[in-house]
Scaffold this active site. Structure first.
Site, PDB file in Angstrom:
ATOM      1  CG  HIS A 127      -1.929   0.966   1.366  1.00 48.69           C
ATOM      2  ND1 HIS A 127      -1.697   2.284   1.684  1.00 48.69           N
ATOM      3  CD2 HIS A 127      -3.277   0.853   1.196  1.00 48.69           C
ATOM      4  CE1 HIS A 127      -2.848   2.932   1.710  1.00 48.69           C
ATOM      5  NE2 HIS A 127      -3.825   2.095   1.415  1.00 48.69           N
ATOM      6  CG  ASP A 204       0.452  -2.106   6.098  1.00 48.27           C
ATOM      7  OD1 ASP A 204      -0.529  -2.286   6.837  1.00 48.27           O
ATOM      8  OD2 ASP A 204       0.391  -1.517   5.004  1.00 48.27           O
ATOM      9  CD  GLN A 207      -7.038  -4.097   4.339  1.00 54.02           C
ATOM     10  OE1 GLN A 207      -7.994  -4.824   4.627  1.00 54.02           O
ATOM     11  NE2 GLN A 207      -7.189  -2.827   4.009  1.00 54.02           N
ATOM     12  CE  LYS A 230      -7.454   0.395   6.178  1.00 53.65           C
ATOM     13  NZ  LYS A 230      -7.998   0.851   4.907  1.00 53.65           N
ATOM     14  CB  CYS A 370      -3.612   3.056  -1.721  1.00 51.27           C
ATOM     15  SG  CYS A 370      -4.757   4.395  -1.451  1.00 51.27           S
TER      16      CYS A 370
HETATM   17  C1  LIG Z   1      -2.536  -2.628   3.589  1.00 47.20           C
HETATM   18  C2  LIG Z   1      -2.841  -1.239   4.062  1.00 47.20           C
HETATM   19  N1  LIG Z   1      -1.875  -0.523   4.635  1.00 47.20           N
HETATM   20  C3  LIG Z   1      -2.081   0.720   5.087  1.00 47.20           C
HETATM   21  C4  LIG Z   1      -3.304   1.317   4.957  1.00 47.20           C
HETATM   22  C5  LIG Z   1      -3.501   2.695   5.479  1.00 47.20           C
HETATM   23  O1  LIG Z   1      -4.327   2.665   6.598  1.00 47.20           O
HETATM   24  P1  LIG Z   1      -4.865   4.028   7.227  1.00 47.20           P
HETATM   25  O2  LIG Z   1      -5.472   4.788   6.098  1.00 47.20           O
HETATM   26  O3  LIG Z   1      -5.870   3.574   8.230  1.00 47.20           O
HETATM   27  O4  LIG Z   1      -3.711   4.721   7.834  1.00 47.20           O
HETATM   28  C6  LIG Z   1      -4.341   0.632   4.335  1.00 47.20           C
HETATM   29  C7  LIG Z   1      -5.646   1.276   4.108  1.00 47.20           C
HETATM   30  O5  LIG Z   1      -6.345   0.967   3.162  1.00 47.20           O
HETATM   31  C8  LIG Z   1      -4.102  -0.681   3.889  1.00 47.20           C
HETATM   32  O6  LIG Z   1      -5.064  -1.402   3.296  1.00 47.20           O
END
Ligand SMILES: Cc1ncc(COP(=O)(O)O)c(C=O)c1O
Length: 412
Positions: A127, A204, A207, A230, A370
């Site tokens: 992402h 990260d 998800q 999430k 993203c």
């Molecule tokens: C895999 C992953 N990493 C990071 C993020 C970013 O999360 P946040 O927008 O809650 O900071 C997302 C959000 O869609 C995501 O799916």
């Protein structure tokens, strides 16, 4: 209503008031959980109760409400620590979400530790939140970014690790679960390889937290980042977990109130971990809501969630590819993925598909999610993505399939 042996989806759905509505004249089918999940009544009530009874600023008040708000805030930290199996609650830093957690590590640990020529190993399926902070750090520190590829099923090509890892690798950062493909990555195996060359490991987990049990100690990683919204919690709150010894060494991220010990006009000393990293008035209501989301998930139980997930993955992997002209991205084996289905339909742009489905009350996401480099790697401009969670039923997936077939007739 579909149920599994362990999880009564009909009962679960009653906990989510937002699901009980019509959109564009049809019962809502919400399949955009990868973007954000809906919030159960337990979370909504916890936030309302906090603001109705306890709201005050934390840590510095000498009155009853300030004590209660501080207790709520710190009790929430304990719950999130337990959720991740952290060794101690002080290893949990509240952030706005996964994005801020990653930026915190890049801007503190990263700037302190990386030298020109050092390497950061990422993957092509990250992402943007787990890519751009490292690009910025590389520009500032002179470090170099390297990338692990994926195979045609969207699984990391672990055979490349040996060539990519070296004594120059200082950090390996990747997602536990891919938001675009649903792939579950072998975190513990990669962490072991990374540690064998002395690199740190950041995960990260945005998800993963809604779908999988997480044990940061068993995974053997150094940093783990999650977002409340999430996993049934509110927006604007998340957490960074890091090993205590790393947090102790890291400089503060932002300066301001709450993070100080003694302040002079020209210098200051800082509070101990975790407060050193929590400058300014925190999102106490958000922390309370995220802790309630932890309670909710743990109340259902990870075994029941896993069984339901498996039902949805099996159903989706059988039913979606049976639609002529539809291609599902990501692993074909259920054990390697969660119930997030990214797909393309011949002759229909994902944006058009999402618009047609929306007219039938079906919410999916279309775009690059993203993950622009991953889209390029898959040779597609965008995909349609149906992402499920605990309240998703096989009936929802049937409605999705019917909607796709209707779109095919329109574009036929
Ligand atoms: C895999 C992953 N990493 C990071 C993020 C970013 O999360 P946040 O927008 O809650 O900071 C997302 C959000 O869609 C995501 O799916």
């Amino acid at each position: 209503m579909a149920t599994t042996a362990h999880l009564d989806v009909g009962t679960i759905r009653k906990d989510f008031p937002i699901l009980d509505q019509e959109v564009n004249g049809h019962p809502l089918v919400y399949l955009d959980n990868g973007a954000t999940t809906q919030k159960p009544r337990l979370v909504l009530d916890a936030i309302a109760t906090y603001y109705e009874r306890d709201n005050a600023n934390v840590h510095r008040g000498m009155h009853e409400l300030a004590r209660r708000a501080t207790d709520d805030y710190e009790a929430a930290r304990v719950k999130v620590a337990r959720f991740l199996n952290a060794a101690d609650p002080s290893e949990i830093i509240w952030t706005r979400g996964t994005t801020e957690a990653i930026n915190l590590v890049a801007g503190t640990w990263g700037l302190m530790n990386l030298q020109p020529g050092d390497e950061i190993l990422l993957t092509v399926m990250e992402h943007h939140s787990n890519l751009i902070p490292w690009q910025l750090l590389a520009q500032r520190s002179g470090a170099v970014l390297r990338f692990l590829d994926v195979d045609d099923e969207g699984r990391l090509r672990l055979e490349q690790m040996a060539a990519l890892l070296s004594r120059r690798t200082r950090l390996v950062a990747f997602n536990h679960v891919s938001n675009s493909l649903g792939t579950i990555n072998p975190v513990a195996d990669i962490a072991q390889l990374a540690h064998s060359v002395g690199a740190r490991v950041l995960i990260d987990g945005a998800q993963a937290a809604p779908h999988l049990p997480i044990d940061v100690q068993a995974l053997g990683v150094d940093f783990y980042c999650i977002s409340g919204h999430k996993m049934g919690g509110p927006m604007g709150i998340g957490a960074l977990w890091a090993r205590k010894e790393l947090l102790d060494e890291m400089p503060p991220y932002q300066g301001g109130g709450e993070m100080i010990d003694l302040v002079e006009l020209d210098r200051s000393t800082y509070a101990k971990v975790p407060h050193k990293f929590e400058a300014g008035t925190p999102n106490v209501g958000g922390s309370v809501g995220m802790a309630a989301a932890v309670d909710y998930i743990e109340g259902i139980g990870h075994d029941a969630i896993a069984a339901h997930e498996r039902t949805l993955v099996d159903y989706g992997l059988e039913m979606l590819p049976a639609i002529e002209g539809l291609r599902v991205f990501g692993p074909k084996h259920a054990a390697e993925r969660v119930a997030v289905f990214s797909f393309a339909v011949d002759g229909i742009h994902p944006h058009d598909l999402a618009t047609i489905l929306d007219a039938e009350g079906i919410a999916i996401r279309a775009g690059h999610h993203c993950t622009q480099p991953l889209m390029r790697r898959l040779c597609v401009p965008a995909t349609a993505r149906a992402s499920c969670w605990i309240y998703t039923t096989t009936d929802d997936l049937d409605r999705l399939a019917e909607g796709v077939r209707r779109a095919q007739k329109i574009f036929g």
